[in-house]
Motif scaffolding. Structure first.
Motif, PDB file in Angstrom:
ATOM      1  N   ALA A   1      -4.419  -0.533  -3.354  1.00 52.42           N
ATOM      2  CA  ALA A   1      -4.017  -1.812  -3.930  1.00 52.42           C
ATOM      3  C   ALA A   1      -4.366  -2.888  -2.913  1.00 52.42           C
ATOM      4  O   ALA A   1      -4.378  -2.636  -1.702  1.00 52.42           O
ATOM      5  N   ASP A   2      -4.676  -4.070  -3.393  1.00 54.37           N
ATOM      6  CA  ASP A   2      -5.022  -5.169  -2.500  1.00 54.37           C
ATOM      7  C   ASP A   2      -3.879  -5.458  -1.535  1.00 54.37           C
ATOM      8  O   ASP A   2      -2.698  -5.282  -1.874  1.00 54.37           O
TER       9      ASP A   2
ATOM     10  N   GLU B   1      -1.079  -7.739  -2.748  1.00 55.90           N
ATOM     11  CA  GLU B   1      -0.228  -7.072  -3.736  1.00 55.90           C
ATOM     12  C   GLU B   1       0.720  -6.095  -3.047  1.00 55.90           C
ATOM     13  O   GLU B   1       1.895  -5.981  -3.418  1.00 55.90           O
TER      14      GLU B   1
ATOM     15  N   SER C   1      -4.010  -1.822  -8.275  1.00 60.15           N
ATOM     16  CA  SER C   1      -3.697  -3.241  -8.137  1.00 60.15           C
ATOM     17  C   SER C   1      -3.135  -3.820  -9.428  1.00 60.15           C
ATOM     18  O   SER C   1      -2.596  -4.931  -9.425  1.00 60.15           O
TER      19      SER C   1
END
Length: 388
Positions: A132-133, A136, A176
């Motif tokens: 995930a980014d 985030e 994400s």
């Protein structure tokens, strides 16, 4: 048994994926849970941690005060290593017990936060990374765990980078978005890859090899080859493994099959690795003989339906061992010869597009190689090329 390493940065949602795979029937070994269990009150693990970091890391009830300990270790690489040196051996012992108790047909999901940092990837048949980014992940840690933003960013910075995780990821699950999206990816991974992969390993069989279709050059091929090579090196004690064949030549379209050459000292040595390679996901192929009928190699294939591969164990110094390396390097260095070879490959792909007689498709290039060999040898002489 299929051994799957699962990892991802803090806040990536790998626990969501792990839980879903467990619902499907996987045996879940959660390293974080084991790490908590081995430092419960009254355990030798907790006593060792207190000796290392002092009684101030204890809560009033005598349990480990994890936020206090985190404040100490996640700002210092030396302190992290000190803690890991205590906890990891204890977790390793518990993990070995759980593996020993798993069924022969189990898909074991080993949820390991530090899989990349500790270079554990080659130990598994497959590595899955949940991503995930960063922003985030920070949001999740702050909103769902109540972690101060500065602490969240420090924890993320102390772990492996995205680039490092991509290097070991056989499967990359992007989390994400919404939970439903990553759960759908996990469902597909289970049905389409993990279940058939486990069956192939257990039954000592390789996966179907499709047809003669050519694919545009994929820059991921060398990375995929490197991951397979790392597994092979681990089970063979560090033997030389080379990426060969068309997928090893940058810019050259090829069948989506990785070819690797393992250098052995003898066929007896090659035979000694038959079982370890099979357990690693590379079963012996029944026609386990040599090139063009010669007894010069042993031949394995990948059992992974998501990454087809041919594994050629050849004796160092033999003709076919040398030619595999020579043609790779010659084609890499010779655009005109690469174009000629591609023309041949496209003709073969058209001729065998039905998927029938793939054995003939594999030998249809022999005449071209025989005719091209003098040109390759001339190039080797001019450039002082050496297989070493």
């Amino acid at each position: 048994m299929l051994r799957v390493g699962l990892t991802g940065g803090i806040g990536s949602g790998k626990s969501t994926v792990a839980g879903r795979l467990a619902e499907h029937g996987a045996v879940l070994i959660d390293a974080d849970r084991l790490a908590r269990a081995v430092v419960e009150p009254g355990t030798p693990g907790l006593a060792a941690v207190v000796d290392a970091f002092g009684p101030e890391i204890l809560a009033p009830d005598g349990s480990l005060d994890r936020p206090k300990l985190a404040a100490v270790v996640f700002t210092s690489a030396e302190q992290r290593e000190r803690l890991n040196g205590i906890v990891h051996p204890l977790v390793g012992g518990r993990t070995a017990e759980m593996l020993a108790n798993a069924a022969d047909d189990a898909v074991v999901i080993h949820d390991v936060p530090l899989l990349v940092e500790k270079n554990y990837a080659p130990m598994y048949n497959l590595v899955v990374v949940v991503h995930a980014d960063v922003e985030e992940r920070v949001r999740r840690l702050v909103e769902t765990r109540g972690m101060p933003e500065a602490d969240a960013r420090a924890r993320i910075a102390a772990q492996a980078t995205e680039e490092q995780r991509r290097a070991v990821a056989d499967v990359w699950l992007d989390n994400s978005g919404t939970p439903d999206q990553v759960l759908a990816q996990a469902d597909a991974l289970w049905a389409d890859r993990l279940v058939p992969f486990e069956a192939n390993v257990r039954l000592r069989r390789w996966d179907k090899y499709g047809n003669a279709r050519l694919y545009d050059y994929n820059p991921e091929w060398p990375l995929q080859a490197a991951r397979l090579a790392a597994r092979i090196k681990l089970v063979t004690g560090g033997l030389r493994v080379d990426h060969i064949g068309s997928t090893s030549v940058p810019g050259l379209p090829a069948k989506d099959i990785i070819d690797l050459q393992v250098t052995v000292s003898s066929l007896e040595q090659a035979d000694s690795f038959a079982e370890p390679l099979t357990e690693a996901g590379f079963p012996v192929r029944p026609e386990n003989t040599g090139d063009r009928g010669e007894e010069t190699k042993r031949y394995h294939n990948s059992a992974d339906p998501g990454r087809l591969a041919n594994i050629h164990l050849r004796v160092a110094g033999t003709q076919d061992w040398r030619h595999a390396l020579l043609f790779r390097d010659w084609l890499r260095a010779s655009p005109e010869e690469r174009a000629n070879y591609l023309e041949l490959k496209r003709g073969i792909a058209t001729r065998f597009a039905s998927g029938e007689n793939l054995g003939e498709a594999a030998t249809a290039k022999d005449a071209w190689f025989d005719e091209a060999l003098p040109r390759a040898e001339s190039w080797a002489s001019k450039t002082a090329w050496s297989p070493s």
